[in-house]
Every structure is written in structure tokens, then in C-alpha cells.
Design a protein around this motif. Structure first.
Motif, PDB file in Angstrom:
ATOM      1  N   MET A 117       0.722  -1.083   0.048  1.00  0.00           N
ATOM      2  CA  MET A 117      -0.031   0.071  -0.076  1.00  0.00           C
ATOM      3  C   MET A 117       0.882   1.216   0.027  1.00  0.00           C
ATOM      4  SD  MET A 117      -2.682   1.292   2.809  1.00  0.00           S
ATOM      5  CE  MET A 117      -3.829   0.059   2.625  1.00  0.00           C
ATOM      6  N   ASN A 118       0.477   2.182  -1.042  1.00  0.00           N
ATOM      7  CA  ASN A 118       1.552   3.264  -1.030  1.00  0.00           C
ATOM      8  C   ASN A 118       0.807   4.560  -0.413  1.00  0.00           C
ATOM      9  OD1 ASN A 118      -0.327   4.412  -2.831  1.00  0.00           O
ATOM     10  ND2 ASN A 118       0.494   3.506  -4.577  1.00  0.00           N
ATOM     11  N   GLU A 119       1.515   5.781  -0.312  1.00  0.00           N
ATOM     12  CA  GLU A 119       1.103   6.864   0.476  1.00  0.00           C
ATOM     13  C   GLU A 119      -0.285   7.326  -0.162  1.00  0.00           C
ATOM     14  OE1 GLU A 119       1.443  10.047   3.237  1.00  0.00           O
ATOM     15  OE2 GLU A 119       2.232   8.014   3.005  1.00  0.00           O
ATOM     16  N   ASN A 120      -0.494   7.196  -1.328  1.00  0.00           N
ATOM     17  CA  ASN A 120      -1.738   7.924  -1.946  1.00  0.00           C
ATOM     18  C   ASN A 120      -2.835   6.790  -1.670  1.00  0.00           C
ATOM     19  OD1 ASN A 120      -0.688  10.006  -3.259  1.00  0.00           O
ATOM     20  ND2 ASN A 120      -0.441   8.684  -5.142  1.00  0.00           N
ATOM     21  N   ASP A 121      -2.748   5.541  -1.546  1.00  0.00           N
ATOM     22  CA  ASP A 121      -3.684   4.516  -1.058  1.00  0.00           C
ATOM     23  C   ASP A 121      -4.061   4.864   0.469  1.00  0.00           C
ATOM     24  OD1 ASP A 121      -3.552   3.459  -3.743  1.00  0.00           O
ATOM     25  OD2 ASP A 121      -2.440   1.573  -2.772  1.00  0.00           O
ATOM     26  N   ARG A 122      -3.150   5.141   1.277  1.00  0.00           N
ATOM     27  CA  ARG A 122      -3.412   5.502   2.714  1.00  0.00           C
ATOM     28  C   ARG A 122      -4.289   6.843   2.733  1.00  0.00           C
ATOM     29  NH1 ARG A 122       1.894   4.628   6.252  1.00  0.00           N
ATOM     30  NH2 ARG A 122       2.461   6.482   4.854  1.00  0.00           N
ATOM     31  N   ARG A 123      -3.932   7.688   2.003  1.00  0.00           N
ATOM     32  CA  ARG A 123      -4.593   9.090   2.097  1.00  0.00           C
ATOM     33  C   ARG A 123      -6.081   8.862   1.543  1.00  0.00           C
ATOM     34  NH1 ARG A 123      -2.335  12.859   5.187  1.00  0.00           N
ATOM     35  NH2 ARG A 123      -0.043  12.494   4.918  1.00  0.00           N
ATOM     36  N   HIS A 124      -6.106   8.021   0.542  1.00  0.00           N
ATOM     37  CA  HIS A 124      -7.424   7.815   0.060  1.00  0.00           C
ATOM     38  C   HIS A 124      -8.377   6.971   0.749  1.00  0.00           C
ATOM     39  CE1 HIS A 124     -10.399   7.359  -3.370  1.00  0.00           C
ATOM     40  NE2 HIS A 124     -10.583   6.288  -2.801  1.00  0.00           N
ATOM     41  N   LEU A 125      -7.953   6.087   1.557  1.00  0.00           N
ATOM     42  CA  LEU A 125      -8.786   5.362   2.498  1.00  0.00           C
ATOM     43  C   LEU A 125      -9.266   6.369   3.620  1.00  0.00           C
ATOM     44  CD1 LEU A 125      -6.835   1.956   3.068  1.00  0.00           C
ATOM     45  CD2 LEU A 125      -9.091   2.380   2.017  1.00  0.00           C
ATOM     46  N   THR A 142      -2.234   7.350  12.902  1.00  0.00           N
ATOM     47  CA  THR A 142      -3.217   7.429  12.272  1.00  0.00           C
ATOM     48  C   THR A 142      -3.646   5.623  11.914  1.00  0.00           C
ATOM     49  OG1 THR A 142      -3.517   9.414  11.280  1.00  0.00           O
ATOM     50  CG2 THR A 142      -4.450   7.802  10.017  1.00  0.00           C
ATOM     51  N   ALA A 143      -4.838   5.106  11.989  1.00  0.00           N
ATOM     52  CA  ALA A 143      -5.158   3.849  11.606  1.00  0.00           C
ATOM     53  C   ALA A 143      -5.044   3.949   9.828  1.00  0.00           C
ATOM     54  CB  ALA A 143      -6.758   3.433  12.022  1.00  0.00           C
ATOM     55  N   ARG A 144      -4.267   3.200   9.448  1.00  0.00           N
ATOM     56  CA  ARG A 144      -3.761   3.335   8.255  1.00  0.00           C
ATOM     57  C   ARG A 144      -4.888   2.673   7.258  1.00  0.00           C
ATOM     58  NH1 ARG A 144       0.195  -0.066   4.917  1.00  0.00           N
ATOM     59  NH2 ARG A 144       1.895   0.430   6.337  1.00  0.00           N
ATOM     60  N   LEU A 145      -5.829   1.964   7.761  1.00  0.00           N
ATOM     61  CA  LEU A 145      -6.817   1.307   6.782  1.00  0.00           C
ATOM     62  C   LEU A 145      -8.068   2.006   7.295  1.00  0.00           C
ATOM     63  CD1 LEU A 145      -5.952  -2.425   7.093  1.00  0.00           C
ATOM     64  CD2 LEU A 145      -5.377  -0.744   5.164  1.00  0.00           C
ATOM     65  N   ALA A 190     -11.272  -1.968  -2.156  1.00  0.00           N
ATOM     66  CA  ALA A 190     -10.345  -3.197  -2.438  1.00  0.00           C
ATOM     67  C   ALA A 190      -9.173  -2.977  -3.010  1.00  0.00           C
ATOM     68  CB  ALA A 190     -11.131  -4.344  -2.997  1.00  0.00           C
ATOM     69  N   SER A 191      -9.410  -2.070  -3.970  1.00  0.00           N
ATOM     70  CA  SER A 191      -8.287  -1.594  -4.893  1.00  0.00           C
ATOM     71  C   SER A 191      -7.295  -0.952  -4.001  1.00  0.00           C
ATOM     72  CB  SER A 191      -8.730  -0.675  -5.960  1.00  0.00           C
ATOM     73  OG  SER A 191      -9.191   0.460  -5.403  1.00  0.00           O
ATOM     74  N   TYR A 192      -7.546  -0.529  -2.960  1.00  0.00           N
ATOM     75  CA  TYR A 192      -6.369   0.402  -2.122  1.00  0.00           C
ATOM     76  C   TYR A 192      -6.110  -0.528  -0.901  1.00  0.00           C
ATOM     77  CZ  TYR A 192      -8.276   4.399  -4.539  1.00  0.00           C
ATOM     78  OH  TYR A 192      -8.772   5.284  -5.500  1.00  0.00           O
ATOM     79  N   MET A 193      -6.602  -1.660  -0.737  1.00  0.00           N
ATOM     80  CA  MET A 193      -6.010  -2.453   0.504  1.00  0.00           C
ATOM     81  C   MET A 193      -5.725  -3.626   0.396  1.00  0.00           C
ATOM     82  SD  MET A 193      -9.744  -1.560   2.711  1.00  0.00           S
ATOM     83  CE  MET A 193      -9.327  -2.641   4.111  1.00  0.00           C
ATOM     84  N   ASP A 194      -5.010  -4.316   0.967  1.00  0.00           N
ATOM     85  CA  ASP A 194      -4.464  -5.658   0.967  1.00  0.00           C
ATOM     86  C   ASP A 194      -5.347  -6.721   1.636  1.00  0.00           C
ATOM     87  OD1 ASP A 194      -3.778  -4.805   3.383  1.00  0.00           O
ATOM     88  OD2 ASP A 194      -1.510  -4.746   3.149  1.00  0.00           O
ATOM     89  N   ARG A 195      -6.323  -6.345   1.948  1.00  0.00           N
ATOM     90  CA  ARG A 195      -7.252  -7.505   2.480  1.00  0.00           C
ATOM     91  C   ARG A 195      -8.877  -7.034   2.151  1.00  0.00           C
ATOM     92  NH1 ARG A 195      -8.092  -6.574   9.155  1.00  0.00           N
ATOM     93  NH2 ARG A 195      -5.840  -6.252   9.332  1.00  0.00           N
ATOM     94  N   ALA A 196      -9.633  -7.993   2.189  1.00  0.00           N
ATOM     95  CA  ALA A 196     -10.989  -7.617   2.055  1.00  0.00           C
ATOM     96  C   ALA A 196     -11.627  -6.409   2.924  1.00  0.00           C
ATOM     97  CB  ALA A 196     -11.847  -8.860   2.196  1.00  0.00           C
ATOM     98  N   PRO A 197     -12.331  -5.377   2.367  1.00  0.00           N
ATOM     99  CA  PRO A 197     -12.779  -4.306   3.214  1.00  0.00           C
ATOM    100  C   PRO A 197     -14.020  -4.791   4.193  1.00  0.00           C
ATOM    101  CG  PRO A 197     -12.515  -3.525   0.967  1.00  0.00           C
ATOM    102  CD  PRO A 197     -12.043  -5.225   0.895  1.00  0.00           C
ATOM    103  N   MET A 198     -13.852  -4.123   5.005  1.00  0.00           N
ATOM    104  CA  MET A 198     -14.958  -4.175   5.957  1.00  0.00           C
ATOM    105  C   MET A 198     -15.831  -2.986   6.479  1.00  0.00           C
ATOM    106  SD  MET A 198     -14.364  -4.671  10.203  1.00  0.00           S
ATOM    107  CE  MET A 198     -13.974  -2.579  10.265  1.00  0.00           C
TER     108      MET A 198
END
Lengths: 210, 526
Positions: free
Chosen positions: A1-9, B222-225, B337-345
Motif C-alpha cells: 500500500m502506497n502513500e496515496n492509497d493510505r490518504r485515499h482510505l 493514524t489507523a492506516r486502513l 479493495a483496490s486500495y487495500m491488501d485485505r477484503a474491506p469491512m
């Protein structure tokens, strides 16, 4: 997971946040206006005749302080309400910073103060300046931790597996650490001061049967 | 193919309101309305799913005061009488609107509905709503969690650590009493968290709780997910964060489903619409008009020109909205899911009372949603404990103090309109702790009863509902009176203990009236 992904989440997590549920069921169930049947008027104490200073969080920038002191308590320190001040501090492991000072003109009172201090331990102290200009503390409050509104990533994230077997071990380990090192340890130590003061004064009341 | 998880959570709570001194007391009807419009309809939909063999998972908090009221003999008797009265009114309504075809259908709907509620209550539920929750928990469909003993706002009580501990300990004990096992999770009152609370939770065997999203996003670190996976506090307690997007679809009165024009209107009610003499036996005996639950209109236009409710059309819309909710969640999960390495909850918590009471078709919506989930099998409805068994490795963060109230912090429960409460609550907690320590070995039965009642009065005074209602200025007079009542009761009982002059009649009355937590032992405060 890159920085942009983290920001997006995080953006997704916060969209429309800021709190509120909008509708509160308790409010809806109580949405009827009526006059209560006449009944007993409940008398509650005006004063408890104790010495107490309490500091509470309201929001990111506002805190609430209330106090009650007795004339006897002030006389013991040869001071009076007009001379009293309350200072508010942020506490750190090795030092502390004064955030605000306000005057105390009544034995029973309350005060809202505005402080910006993210994730910090806050404590109020009441006292007076002696003839040398030193601040003599006569009452300390509890400590609370302020909140935060900043995103803060860590390069050293901690991840852990928690199952039934390890839960107790982890908890025991964290307790041991916090008692010695962390702000939690500081918090508890300072809170002990607060309760010792308060319980002494109101313990006297029990003995006197008041 | 399963893509992600959905954790639906319903927080069921009402403050403890019991007035045995009156045959009719308006505030007791908060409970009766919630039972008829929310708790039983939800349980009926669960039963329907069970009978149809449809799998579902739901996490429901049943707060200790609510559980105590649902189990209380006096309130159960009154509720049974209330149901009888509702059926009597339904019979009268059929006659009243018999010549108007549109209204006649709605009147028949209410007639059938109240008969069905009565049959379900006295039949399947054995005249106790808690039996329904127990049944579905036994089946593994329902994860019942607890809350603070009296929904005390913990970040404002914590100046006495004991006060917070006792809120949690009494909650756990009450949960065990009613549901047979200790709770795995807790719904923190108002989702309000302060730094260090996790330690109290861990000490009492709590394995997970919920927070609003900013408590995790602004955690340290920060909670990264984000809120799409749980985190652990340093004490190893799991935290599940509220998903704002799915919350909005139900909470928002403007953008959310409940505002659809096909749904039943909440405000128009014959309690307010009918001539006084016609409705007088079914409103408050003092003549105050109240909601009766008989509402003939749908959400449309302004209050005075609303169209008649069409039950079938509303049910079709509930099904459509359930399918839309499912579609939106699937899209949301694909996106995440495209931003995570596990199934989203996705965690969707709501006040339970919104389903059925505010949003009348809410229980039908949930039924159709579980049917849709079962049919498509791309989203798995799951409980927090099931999720943690599948994914027990999670990030550790220190959550940010926060709540789910207006503005996200504590303003609703602490402001210039209600701040006078706290000095009393704090002194009462201090005195309770002193007495509990001073009388640890007390053997005098009468004094023990006084000490136990002291604890009940303290816990009842701590209820966050009173401060909340003072801020919203609904039922404000009642909230102020209740707060003062418990402070005054506590003060008088305290004097009785410290002076050894016990007024037995007064004590007995309080034990009867404020009877919450019958088996509580004041030594819990030592």
C-alpha cells in the motif's frame, strides 16, 4: 500500500464525518411537550463544603473547569478568593507548560477556557502568589488527555495478533510498561494527588455526620 | 465470490423510566412505543428469516437500563395493558374510517399489526422481549453487546476512575444476568472515548467496541486502513470504526432512505388529528395529546396536505432500497479493495429505535437486505468476533478522544445548559467510594440496603440521557427533575448512613420505584 492509497482510505473514512448521527432516537421518543404532574420538588445541595478542582474536556479547543473551596481551607493558607488564580498546564514526561491563568473570585465557580493542545495531558492548579511572587498551589485537579484532529502516520507502525491466549499477556505487559514510563503512569500518579485531597476533606464530613 | 464484510450494529437504548406511582405515565410510553414499533418488529423479521432458512448476522446492544425495563414485572404488565388498549383503538378506527376506502386499508393494516404484535409478544416471546434476543443469540445469528450500566458519559465521569469501572462492571454483570454469558463487546455510551478507557474495558473482559470515524483517523498513529479494518488499542481491545457513507443512507433525514415519499410519515398521528373527545381515552389522562402510533399518511408535501399511506407501495420501496443499499456497498467494497491488501469491512451502526419508530419500514428494509445478501453472496454479514477470528492481526493505535454526538466531541453533554450536573455526580461518586470502603464488612441488613440504593441512585443520576435532553430541550423539565431526584435521593440516603437514622418507609419506596439492578452490591465501588 502506497502513500496515496493510505490518504485515499482516510478520506473515505472521514467523508461526512464530524460527528453527528443527525437524528437521535432518544430525542424522537421524547418529542412530546407536556407539563409534568405536580410532585415533590427535589432539593439538591448548593454546596458540599469540600475543596475540589476539576478539569474536563469539551471539544478540541475548549475545556471546562469547576471548583469549590471552603472559607476554612482558604483561611488555613491565609488567602481569600480575590487572591486566588487557577493555572492550566499541559504535562509532559519531563516538563510542563502553562497554557492559561484566570482569576478566581468565588468559592464555588466554573470557567470555560480555550486551549489548543492536541493529545496532551492537561491539569489545572489553584493557588495564589506569595510575597515573593511565587505561585503557591493549594489545589490540583484531575488530569485529562485532549483530543486530536491531525493525521499522523508512523514509520514504526505496530501490528499485533490478538487471540484469547495472548490477550492477557499483552495486557499485562502494557500495564507494566505504563506504570513506569508512559503518560498513563503520570496520569495515575497525579490523579492520586487529586483524590487524596478530595477524599480527606469529604472524609471529614462523614466523621462529623454532616 | 465474496468480496468484503458488512457489520450491521443496532444500538438499543432507553433511559430507565419507571413510575409505579402512576397507572399512566407518559415517559413510560417511550418504552412501550419502542417495543411495539421497533424491538418486536425487528425480532419478528429475524424470526421470518429464521423460518425461511435465510442466514443473517446482526450485532445488537441491549443496554442495561433497557434490559432491566424489558424484564421488569410492573412495566411488562403495563405494556400488556397498553397493547390491549391499542387493539381497542384499532377496532374503533376500523369503524371510524369504514366509509373511506383509502383510510380503511390503513386501519385494517393497524388492526392486523397490533394483533400480530400481541400474539408474538405473548406467544414466541413469552411476554418478555428479552426472550427474543436470547433465542437469536443462541442460534449464533445475533451478537448481543452491552453498554455503560446507565449509559453514563464516561469521558465526563472519569475523574473518579471507580465511577467508570463500576459503570462497566455493573453492565457486564447485568448482561450476564439477562443473557447468561459475559459480553464480548460494548457500545460505549454515545461512542464516547477517552484516553485510558481501554484499560477498564480490557480489565472487564471486553474484547471490542465501536468509535466514530474521526476517533480512528486522528488516532496516534493514524489507523492506516481507516475504518475499513479494525485496530487494537495498546490494551489489545479491538476498535471498529463507523463507516460514514453507509451511515448517512439511514441517518440522514434528507438524503437517507427514510425520507422517501412512499414511507409512513412520522409526525401526522391521530393523537393530534382527531377531535379531543374521540381520542381522549388513548392519550395522556391529563389531556396532553401524544403519539398513538396510528398514522395514516406518508411522507409527502407539508404536514397538512399529506397523502394517505399505501402499505404495499411502502414495502416495495423498502425492498428496492435494500437492493440499492446492497448495490452501493458492493460498489464501495470494490472501490476500497483496490486500495487495500485485505477484503474491506464496512461497519454500519445505527440507533435501533430508528428502525420502526422513526423509519417505520426499517425492519422490513433489514429483512430484504439480509435476503439480498444471502442471494448474492458477495458481501458477508458478520459479527465483530467472527471478523476478529478471521483477521486477528491488526494495527495498534491510541484512539483519539471523541464521540458520535454533534460536532464529534463532548459539547452536547457538557455546556452551559447542563454543566451544573457534574459537580454533583463527581462528589456522589467520591462519597460512594468512601462509604464502600468504610462499610466493606457491614453486616446490618438495613444499612446494606441503604448502601445498595445509594449506588442505584448514583448510577441513575449518571445517565447521559438527562444531559442530552437538556441540550436538545426535549423532555427538558423531566430530565432536570430526574437528575435532581437522584441527587436528592442520594444525599438523603447518604445522611441516613452517616447519621445511622434510617427511614425505612422512604428506603422501601425507593427500592420499589428505582429498582434497577436488584442484586447490585455497593462493595463493587470499594
Amino acid at each position: 500500500m502506497n502513500e496515496n492509497d493510505r490518504r485515499h482510505l482516510l478520506e473515505e473514512s472521514l467523508s461526512e464525518a464530524g460527528g453527528s448521527s443527525g437524528i437521535h432516537s432518544t430525542q424522537l421518543l421524547t418529542d412530546e411537550i407536556r407539563v409534568l404532574p405536580a410532585g415533590v420538588e427535589y432539593e439538591i445541595p448548593n454546596r458540599y463544603h469540600i475543596n475540589m478542582l476539576v478539569c474536563l474536556p469539551v471539544n478540541l479547543e475548549t475545556s471546562f473547569v469547576y471548583w469549590e473551596v471552603t472559607s476554612e481551607f482558604l483561611a488555613h493558607y491565609h488567602t481569600a478568593t480575590g487572591q486566588l488564580k487557577t493555572k492550566v498546564f499541559s504535562l509532559h514526561e519531563t516538563k510542563e507548560f502553562e497554557l492559561e491563568e484566570f482569576s478566581v473570585s468565588t468559592e464555588l465557580g466554573r470557567y470555560y477556557l480555550h486551549i489548543k493542545a492536541a493529545m496532551q495531558q492537561i491539569q489545572a492548579r489553584m493557588g495564589f502568589y506569595d510575597e515573593n511572587g511565587d505561585f503557591m498551589v493549594i489545589l490540583v485537579s484531575n488530569i485529562f488527555c485532549t483530543s486530536n484532529a491531525h493525521i499522523e502516520f508512523s514509520e514504526n507502525e505496530v501490528w499485533m495478533n490478538v487471540d484469547e491466549n495472548t490477550r492477557e499477556i499483552i495486557r499485562a505487559s502494557v500495564h507494566k510498561e505504563s506504570e513506569n514510563l508512559s503518560s498513563m503512569g503520570l496520569y495515575e500518579e497525579k490523579n492520586m494527588e487529586f483524590f487524596t485531597l478530595c477524599s480527606l476533606s469529604s472524609g471529614d464530613l462523614i466523621k462529623r455526620g454532616q | 465470490m465474496q468480496k468484503g464484510y458488512w457489520i450491521p450494529v443496532l444500538h438499543s437504548h432507553l433511559p430507565f423510566v419507571k413510575h409505579p406511582e402512576y397507572d399512566y405515565f407518559l415517559e413510560e410510553h417511550w418504552l412501550f412505543e419502542a417495543i411495539s414499533e421497533c424491538y418486536i418488529p425487528l425480532l419478528m423479521q429475524m424470526r421470518r428469516l429464521e423460518e425461511e432458512g435465510t442466514d443473517f448476522r446482526l450485532t445488537v446492544s441491549v443496554t442495561p437500563p433497557l434490559a432491566e425495563m424489558l424484564d421488569d414485572g410492573n412495566l411488562r404488565e403495563k405494556y400488556a395493558l397498553h397493547l390491549d388498549k391499542q387493539i381497542e383503538l384499532a377496532n374503533k378506527e376500523i369503524l371510524r374510517v369504514k366509509d373511506d376506502p383509502a383510510y380503511r386499508d390503513v386501519a385494517h393494516f393497524y388492526h392486523e399489526r397490533y394483533h400480530a404484535l400481541q400474539e408474538f409478544y405473548h406467544g414466541f416471546l413469552g411476554s418478555n422481549v428479552l426472550n427474543g434476543y436470547r433465542h437469536f443469540a443462541r442460534l449464533g445469528k445475533l451478537e448481543i453487546i452491552t453498554c455503560g450500566a446507565t449509559h453514563g458519559f464516561l469521558p465526563l465521569l472519569f475523574v473518579s476512575t471507580k465511577a467508570v469501572e463500576v459503570q462497566i462492571k455493573v453492565a457486564v454483570a447485568t448482561h450476564k444476568k439477562h443473557f447468561g454469558t459475559p459480553p464480548n463487546g460494548i457500545w460505549l455510551p454515545e461512542c464516547a472515548y477517552y484516553d485510558g478507557l481501554d484499560r477498564v474495558l480490557a480489565d472487564n473482559g471486553i474484547k471490542f467496541f465501536f468509535m466514530d470515524s474521526h476517533g480512528l483517523v486522528y488516532a496516534k498513529p493514524t489507523a492506516r486502513l481507516g475504518v475499513f479494518a479494525p485496530v487494537y488499542t495498546p490494551e489489545g481491545v479491538a476498535v471498529f470504526g463507523r463507516d460514514p457513507e453507509s451511515s448517512k443512507k439511514v441517518w440522514s433525514s434528507k438524503e437517507g432512505y427514510p425520507g422517501d415519499v412512499h414511507y409512513r410519515d412520522f409526525y401526522r398521528d391521530i393523537g393530534y388529528d382527531l377531535p379531543f373527545d374521540d381520542i381522549a381515552p388513548y392519550i395522556s389522562p391529563d389531556g396532553v395529546r401524544v403519539f398513538t402510533g396510528f398514522k395514516y399518511h406518508r411522507v409527502s408535501g407539508d404536514l397538512n396536505v399529506k397523502e394517505v399511506y399505501d402499505r404495499n407501495a411502502a414495502l416495495l420501496k423498502a425492498k428496492e432500497h435494500a437492493e440499492n443499499f446492497h448495490f452501493e456497498r458492493e460498489k464501495q467494497i470494490d472501490h476500497l479493495a483496490s486500495y487495500m491488501d485485505r477484503a474491506p469491512m464496512i461497519v454500519s451502526p445505527y440507533d435501533a429505535e430508528l428502525f420502526g419508530h422513526w423509519w417505520f419500514e426499517g425492519p422490513d428494509f433489514l429483512y430484504h437486505l439480509f435476503k439480498t445478501i444471502d442471494e448474492h453472496k458477495v458481501i458477508r454479514a458478520i459479527t465483530p468476533m467472527e471478523y476478529l477470528k478471521l483477521h486477528n492481526k491488526n494495527q495498534v493505535v491510541t484512539p483519539a478522544p471523541s464521540s458520535w454526538g454533534d460536532k464529534g466531541y463532548f459539547d452536547v453533554w457538557l455546556n452551559s445548559g447542563n454543566d451544573w450536573i457534574y459537580r454533583h455526580l463527581h462528589v456522589m461518586a467520591m462519597r460512594m467510594e468512601e462509604l464502600a470502603n468504610a462499610y466493606t464488612k457491614e453486616r446490618n441488613h438495613l444499612k446494606i440496603r441503604v448502601l445498595n440504593q445509594l449506588l442505584r441512585e448514583l448510577l441513575l443520576a449518571q445517565s447521559s440521557d438527562w444531559a442530552f435532553l437538556m441540550t436538545t430541550q426535549t423532555a427538558m423539565e423531566y430530565s432536570i427533575r430526574r437528575t435532581k431526584e437522584h441527587i436528592a435521593n442520594f444525599t438523603r440516603l447518604y445522611e441516613m448512613v452517616t447519621t445511622d437514622m434510617i427511614d425505612t418507609g422512604y428506603l422501601e419506596w425507593l427500592e420499589h420505584k428505582n429498582s434497577i439492578f436488584a442484586g447490585v452490591d455497593y462493595r463493587i465501588f470499594a
